[in-house]
Structures are given as structure tokens and as C-alpha cells.
Motif scaffolding. Structure first.
Motif, short mmCIF file in Angstrom:
data_model
loop_
_atom_site.label_atom_id
_atom_site.label_comp_id
_atom_site.label_asym_id
_atom_site.label_seq_id
_atom_site.Cartn_x
_atom_site.Cartn_y
_atom_site.Cartn_z
N MET A 134 42.05 78.74 40.73
CA MET A 134 42.38 78.69 42.15
C MET A 134 41.14 78.48 43.00
O MET A 134 41.20 77.87 44.05
CB MET A 134 43.04 80.02 42.57
CG MET A 134 44.54 79.95 42.59
SD MET A 134 45.21 81.36 43.48
CE MET A 134 45.68 82.41 42.14
N GLY A 135 40.00 79.00 42.53
CA GLY A 135 38.79 78.87 43.31
C GLY A 135 38.01 77.59 43.02
O GLY A 135 37.01 77.31 43.66
N THR A 136 38.49 76.81 42.05
CA THR A 136 37.79 75.56 41.71
C THR A 136 38.02 74.53 42.82
O THR A 136 39.15 74.30 43.22
CB THR A 136 38.33 75.00 40.39
OG1 THR A 136 38.15 76.00 39.39
CG2 THR A 136 37.57 73.76 39.97
N PRO A 137 36.94 73.92 43.33
CA PRO A 137 37.11 72.91 44.37
C PRO A 137 38.05 71.80 43.89
O PRO A 137 37.97 71.38 42.74
CB PRO A 137 35.69 72.36 44.57
CG PRO A 137 34.79 73.41 44.07
CD PRO A 137 35.53 74.12 42.98
N SER A 138 38.93 71.33 44.80
CA SER A 138 39.94 70.37 44.36
C SER A 138 39.31 69.05 43.93
O SER A 138 39.86 68.34 43.10
CB SER A 138 40.98 70.16 45.46
OG SER A 138 40.34 69.80 46.65
N ILE A 139 38.12 68.74 44.45
CA ILE A 139 37.49 67.49 44.05
C ILE A 139 37.08 67.54 42.57
O ILE A 139 37.09 66.52 41.87
CB ILE A 139 36.27 67.16 44.94
CG1 ILE A 139 35.75 65.75 44.66
CG2 ILE A 139 35.13 68.14 44.76
CD1 ILE A 139 35.68 64.86 45.82
N ILE A 140 36.75 68.76 42.08
CA ILE A 140 36.40 68.91 40.66
C ILE A 140 37.62 68.62 39.78
O ILE A 140 37.51 67.98 38.73
CB ILE A 140 35.86 70.34 40.39
CG1 ILE A 140 34.60 70.60 41.21
CG2 ILE A 140 35.60 70.57 38.93
CD1 ILE A 140 33.43 69.76 40.82
N ILE A 141 38.79 69.09 40.25
CA ILE A 141 40.03 68.78 39.52
C ILE A 141 40.21 67.26 39.47
O ILE A 141 40.60 66.69 38.44
CB ILE A 141 41.25 69.42 40.22
CG1 ILE A 141 41.02 70.90 40.51
CG2 ILE A 141 42.53 69.17 39.44
CD1 ILE A 141 41.23 71.82 39.38
N GLY A 142 39.90 66.59 40.60
CA GLY A 142 39.99 65.13 40.64
C GLY A 142 39.07 64.49 39.61
O GLY A 142 39.48 63.58 38.87
N VAL A 143 37.83 64.96 39.54
CA VAL A 143 36.86 64.41 38.58
C VAL A 143 37.37 64.62 37.15
O VAL A 143 37.35 63.70 36.31
CB VAL A 143 35.47 65.06 38.75
CG1 VAL A 143 34.53 64.65 37.63
CG2 VAL A 143 34.88 64.69 40.10
N PHE A 144 37.88 65.84 36.89
CA PHE A 144 38.39 66.18 35.56
C PHE A 144 39.51 65.23 35.14
O PHE A 144 39.48 64.64 34.06
CB PHE A 144 38.86 67.64 35.57
CG PHE A 144 39.64 68.07 34.36
CD1 PHE A 144 39.03 68.14 33.12
CD2 PHE A 144 40.99 68.41 34.47
CE1 PHE A 144 39.75 68.56 32.01
CE2 PHE A 144 41.70 68.83 33.37
CZ PHE A 144 41.09 68.89 32.13
N VAL A 145 40.49 65.05 36.03
CA VAL A 145 41.62 64.18 35.70
C VAL A 145 41.15 62.73 35.57
O VAL A 145 41.63 61.99 34.70
CB VAL A 145 42.75 64.32 36.74
CG1 VAL A 145 43.85 63.32 36.50
CG2 VAL A 145 43.30 65.72 36.71
N PHE A 146 40.19 62.33 36.41
CA PHE A 146 39.65 60.97 36.28
C PHE A 146 39.09 60.77 34.87
O PHE A 146 39.39 59.77 34.21
CB PHE A 146 38.54 60.74 37.32
CG PHE A 146 37.83 59.43 37.16
CD1 PHE A 146 38.30 58.29 37.79
CD2 PHE A 146 36.69 59.32 36.37
CE1 PHE A 146 37.66 57.07 37.63
CE2 PHE A 146 36.04 58.11 36.20
CZ PHE A 146 36.53 56.98 36.83
N VAL A 147 38.28 61.73 34.41
CA VAL A 147 37.63 61.55 33.10
C VAL A 147 38.65 61.53 31.97
O VAL A 147 38.59 60.69 31.09
CB VAL A 147 36.57 62.66 32.86
CG1 VAL A 147 36.02 62.58 31.46
CG2 VAL A 147 35.45 62.54 33.87
N ILE A 148 39.64 62.45 32.02
CA ILE A 148 40.56 62.50 30.88
C ILE A 148 41.69 61.48 30.96
O ILE A 148 42.22 61.08 29.94
CB ILE A 148 41.14 63.91 30.63
CG1 ILE A 148 41.91 64.39 31.86
CG2 ILE A 148 40.07 64.91 30.24
CD1 ILE A 148 42.82 65.56 31.53
N LEU A 149 42.10 61.07 32.16
CA LEU A 149 43.25 60.17 32.25
C LEU A 149 42.94 58.78 32.76
O LEU A 149 43.49 57.80 32.29
CB LEU A 149 44.34 60.79 33.14
CG LEU A 149 45.20 61.85 32.49
CD1 LEU A 149 46.18 62.42 33.48
CD2 LEU A 149 45.97 61.24 31.32
#
Lengths: 309, 281
Positions: free
Chosen positions: B115-130
Motif C-alpha cells: 500500500m505504501g509503494t509509490p504507484s509509479i514503481i508498480i508501473g515500472v514493475f508491470v512494464f518490466v514483467i509484461l
């Protein structure tokens, strides 16, 4: 026969729900490992020097995080300097001064600030607040403190100062609501005895409520800090996106999150992409550490105050 | 200790009272300023074309954001489809099975971190894996990024709501010979349904205003959304692109989209808060 069939579903149910829980843990670990793996080319090429280099030049493929880290820290610092005192007095107003009806309405309005999407803050910041700052606030700041390096340069509105102020507005509701809860946890007997000794409201706050709740307030500040550091869109709109480090708060700067938002889709080169992912890794690492400290701290406080949290 | 001048003490007290009142007013004033700006600047762009037409090239009259509105609904719907069941499952496990175990504590801690992870990091994560692995931006990648953001919110609210259901209800169901899964889904869920629904709505409200996780997953598109495997138009990234463009009519559309997003996100939030508040009384 029927009974056996039903019993088969129970372990299945239990394992499925457990699976849902494990997804959470897998995601946290997955994000960390993915970022480390994605940053490898940059980690290998630049090493620790990445954090201390100001160079950011896609043309010659040299990257350093210093200007982004600096921008993130300074904009967050401005936000904290504004938001923390403001949140404290607002929480004081909500808990000690306002009648319950007004307290609920005002508290609700402040919490609504947290529900406004980041991009709306960005639009307002870019088109309304930054011009306002450039026309009315920055010239005055420059006139009040002519010698200070913070307030030099042309008043453009866009830049470190406006990013910091908008971040302050965005984290204000988080710090206020935790501080309010902490203030409410102070047993009224303790406060009433201070009032009974003839203390004024401010004296009770300064000498009873704040010392009693100081740990909770510190925890609230950590939570706000975690939010401010990772905030992306609002900052990207108003910070100006420049990789130059400048002492003046009027000039354009960048933050880790704004650099990612701006440049990620443009990164055609592997090292460029890896450098951006490494920036992300730095940001993720910092927020992880802040979160861990904040949770640990708040939990310790809650235990100490005997509250269930 | 030297006795201090009571007049001074009262003066200090009064000024702090005024200051705190002023700070509260300042907060409300900023809220009014922001919302007022969005309404004033956005209302002019909201018309029939806004909801029905594709964006027009800059300079040409007319044009709307129908594709982005549809795309946002579509991405959010997919995100709910992915995020809510997993979140509910996690919430059920935490409330019904995990309880105080070490693993449950770890899961709670993990969801707080998420919940505390910046949403842009989630974006980077999904970019790398998908995105990087498949080679193209896609609506489904955007939906997964939003689902990851929803997941911990849904899980924790679901847990909170399920824990509130009295154990007597569970025991009564189990005593009748109902299997555990039926007791949870049929009885406990039913008792907690308002809470679960509002928690889910809050999570939806939160993600439907998100921009950062969509920037490099769903990207954006000037066309109608068709398949899940291509860049998909959405309101928030459109706001970002149009606001940064030099064209006045695009910026006006961005304000219209901002108004739409603000009204739907704040409307949902206020509505669910009110429901929760009435229930808690």
C-alpha cells in the motif's frame, strides 16, 4: 456421500484463500527482485558512483542519480516543513477547539484533500497555482530575503518551490488524520487534571497532549514522508523537469518519480532503461525502509498506549 | 518557579486558537480553490460530443474523449476482475484462518508495504514483467498494475469487515453442519456485505484516478479500445498528454476530463464514507 463431497471443498477453500494471501508476499518480493534484475546493466556500469554523479546524458549514455535524489529530498523537505506544523495545529483545532459537529465537517473536508487524484493537483498546480506563485508570492519572497540563494532567479512559478508546496497539501490530510487519532487517544482524565490546575488550552496541548502523543505524531510524519517521496504526477506537472542542481528554489528541478514518468517511454537504450529502473529501485528501497520504520514505530506507540490498532 | 503573567498566557493561548482555526480554514480554502478551478474550467468542455466522439486534431472544432472514457471504464473493470477476488481471498484467509499466526502477520506487513509503494514503481514493475517481455504496451498490463494497487486495500478492508462479524454467527452455521466454505461465503459474507462493498468501492475510487501506473503500461491511444493487447486510451494519461500539449482546445478537453475524474472519484469516496459512517452509528 454428500458429506464427503462437502468436506472436499473445505481444504480447497482454505488453500485458495491462502493462495490469495501469498500473492501479496510474492508481489512485494517480485517487485524488489524485478527492479534489481532490471537495474543490473546500470549497476554494473556505474556501481555506487551512480548515486553521486550529477551527469544525466542519454546522448553519451552516462547517468547519475544525484539531481533526482536531490530534487526528491528537497521537495519532500519543503513539503514536510509546511505540512507538519500545519497538520499539528489543524489536529489541535479538530480535537480540542472545535465543537463535535464542526470538527466532523472540517475533518471530513481535510480528508477529502487526500481523495483528490494526484493528476488533478498537477493540473491545478500547472495552470493555476504556479502562475499565482510567480505573480504574487515569489517576487515578495525575493524582496523579503534578497541575499538568500534560495530565492533568486526569475519567478517562473514552476520549480522546486511549487512542487514542495503542492506536496505539502497532498500529505497534509494523512498527517492530520493520524495526529488527530493520536491526540484523541490521550486519556481525558490527564487533560482534565491539567485544565483543573488552571492551564490554558495551549498549555495543555504543549505540555500534556503533545508529549503524550509525540511518538504517534512522529510516526504520522514518517507516513507523510513516505507518501511525499513517491508522489509522481503532481510533481511531474510542476517541478519543471531539469537535471541541473540549483540552490534556488525558484528554478526547475526533477525528482526520481518525475524522471521516471517523463523519460521511461523514451528510453530506447538498454543502459538508459536500466538507469531509470535503478532510480526506481532507489525510490522503492527508500519507501520500504520508511514504511518499515513508520509501522514499527506506530505499533510500538500503540502498544505503549494500550490501544488496539 | 516564577509565576508568569496570566495576561501573557491568555494572549498566547488566544493566538494559538486563532492560528489553528486559521489553519483549518486554510485547508478548506485550498480544497475549495482546487475543486472550484476544476469545476469552472472543466464545465465548459462537458457536452454531448465529449461523451460520444473521438478526439479531434488540434484546431478542428468538436471532438470528445469517448474512447478514453470507455478505455478507463474497461481498464478499471478488468482491474476489479483481477484484484478484487484475490484481495477478498486474502482478506478471508487473514480473518478466518491466518488470524494471529506468523504467516498472517507477514501477509499484513506485506500488504502495508504494498500500500505504501509509490504507484509509479508498480508501473515500472508491470512494464518490466509484461510490456518489455511481450514487446508492446497493453490495456491488460494497465489493468494488472491497477489490480496490484487495489489488492492490499481490498484485502485489509475485507479482513477488518469479516473480523467484525460475531463468531456466534459462524459457530451457529457450523453447528448446523454447514461446511466451512459455505459458512464463510453464505453467512459471514452476507453479514459483512455492506462493509465489503464499500471497501471495494473505495479501492475502485482510488485506482480510477491513478495515472502513474498507466503511463508505461496502458500508454494511451487516439482510437477506440478494441483488444486488450494494444495501447488503450484512458482518461488520466490523456489529461497528462493534453495538458502538456500547446493547444488550447486540447487543454480544455484535459480540464473536462479532470472534472469527470474528480467528480467520479470524490463522489464515490464521499458516498462510501457516508454509508460507513451511518453504519458505524
Amino acid at each position: 456421500m454428500l458429506k464427503q463431497k462437502n468436506n472436499m471443498f473445505d481444504p480447497l477453500f482454505r488453500w485458495t484463500t491462502l493462495g490469495g494471501s501469498l500473492v501479496v508476499l510474492v508481489l512485494v518480493a517480485g517487485i524488489l527482485l524485478t527492479l534489481i534484475n532490471g537495474a543490473l546493466p546500470s549497476l554494473e556500469k556505474f556501481g555506487v558512483g551512480f548515486l553521486f554523479s550529477q551527469e544525466w546524458n542519454p546522448a553519451i549514455n552516462e547517468y547519475g542519480a544525484l539531481s533526482s535524489v536531490y530534487g526528491t529530498l528537497v521537495s519532500t523537505l519543503i513539503a514536510m516543513l509546511i505540512a507538519v506544523p500545519l497538520s499539528l495545529v489543524i489536529a489541535l483545532f479538530l480535537v480540542e477547539l472545535a465543537p463535535p459537529g464542526i470538527s466532523r465537517v472540517v475533518g471530513g473536508a481535510i480528508e477529502l484533500l487526500a481523495a483528490i487524484p494526484s493528476i488533478i493537483y498537477g493540473m491545478w498546480g500547472l495552470f493555476v497555482f504556479a502562475p499565482f506563485l510567480a505573480d504574487h508570492v515569489q517576487p515578495k519572497l525575493a524582496a523579503i530575503a534578497p541575499g538568500l540563494p534560495f530565492f533568486t532567479g526569475p519567478p517562473m512559478g514552476i520549480g522546486m518551490l511549487s512542487a514542495g508546496i503542492i506536496l505539502a497539501l497532498m500529505i497534509l490530510p494523512f498527517i492530520t488524520s493520524v495526529t488527530r487519532d493520536v491526540f484523541q487517544m490521550v486519556p481525558s482524565v490527564v487533560k482534565e487534571s491539567a485544565y483543573g490546575m488552571g492551564s490554558t488550552t495551549w498549555e495543555v496541548t504543549r505540555k500534556v497532549t503533545v508529549p503524550y502523543g509525540i511518538q504517534g505524531v512522529v510516526g504520522a510524519c514518517f507516513l507523510g514522508l513516505g507518501r511525499a517521496i513517491g508522489e509522481t504526477m503532481a510533481v511531474t506537472f510542476v517541478i519543471g523537469n531539469s537535471h541541473e542542481i540549483s540552490a534556488s528554489l525558484f528554478s526547475a528541478a526533477n525528482s526520481i518519480a518525475s524522471t521516471l514518468a517523463n523519460e521511461f517511454t523514451e528510453a530506447a537504450d538498454d543502459v538508459y532503461l536500466a538507469a531509470l529502473i535503478e532510480l526506481g529501485l532507489v525510490l522503492f528501497g527508500v519507501t520500504l525502509v520508511l514504511q518499515i520504520i513508520a509501522r514499527w514505530w506506530l505499533r510500538r506507540t500503540a502498544k505503549k498506549m494500550g490501544a488496539v490498532r | 518557579m516564577k509565576p508568569r503573567n496570566p495576561q501573557n498566557r491568555k494572549l498566547v493561548d488566544l493566538s494559538i486558537r486563532l492560528l489553528s482555526g486559521a489553519a483549518a480554514l486554510f485547508g478548506i480554502a485550498m480544497l475549495t480553490w482546487i475543486l472550484g478551478t476544476v469545476i469552472l474550467k472543466g464545465a465548459g468542455s462537458i457536452n454531448w460530443e465529449f461523451f460520444t466522439e473521438l478526439p479531434a486534431p488540434p484546431g478542428l472544432p468538436g471532438g470528445g474523449l469517448a474512447n478514453a472514457i470507455l478505455g478507463t471504464l474497461y481498464i478499471t473493470f478488468l482491474a476489479v476482475l483481477i484484484g478484487v477476488p484475490i484481495g477478498l481471498a486474502a482478506g478471508i484467509w487473514l480473518a478466518e484462518f491466518g488470524k494471529d499466526s506468523k504467516l498472517a502477520e507477514a501477509v499484513r506487513f506485506g500488504s502495508n508495504l504494498l500500500m505504501g509503494t509509490p504507484s509509479i514503481i508498480i508501473g515500472v514493475f508491470v512494464f518490466v514483467i509484461l510490456v518489455a517481455t511481450t514487446g508492446h504496451f497493453s490495456g491488460v498490463a494497465g489493468a494488472i498494475a491497477l489490480a496490484i494497487i487495489m489488492l492490499p486495500v481490498v484485502a485489509r478492508t475485507a479482513e477488518d469487515m469479516l473480523v467484525l462479524v460475531p463468531s456466534a454467527l459462524r459457530e451457529a452455521a457450523l453447528a448446523l453442519g454447514v461446511p466451512r466454505w459455505k459458512a464463510t461465503l453464505g453467512v459471514v459474507f452476507c453479514a459483512a456485505k455492506t462493509g465489503l462493498l464499500t471497501g471495494t468501492l473505495l479501492a475502485i475510487a482510488r485506482v480510477s484516478g491513478e495515472t502513474a501506473p498507466l503511463l508505461f503500461t496502458a500508454l494511451n491511444s487516439p482510437y477506440w479500445p478494441s483488444t486488450v493487447n494494444e495501447p488503450t486510451a484512458n482518461l488520466t494519461v490523456t489529461i497528462y498528454n493534453y495538458a502538456m500539449s500547446p493547444y488550447d482546445d486540447w487543454q480544455a478537453l484535459a480540464w473536462g476530463a479532470s472534472l469527470l475524474i474528480a467528480v467520479s472519484v470524490l463522489g464515490t469516496t464521499v458516498l462510501t464514507r457516508t454509508i460507513l459512517w451511518y453504519r458505524s452509528r
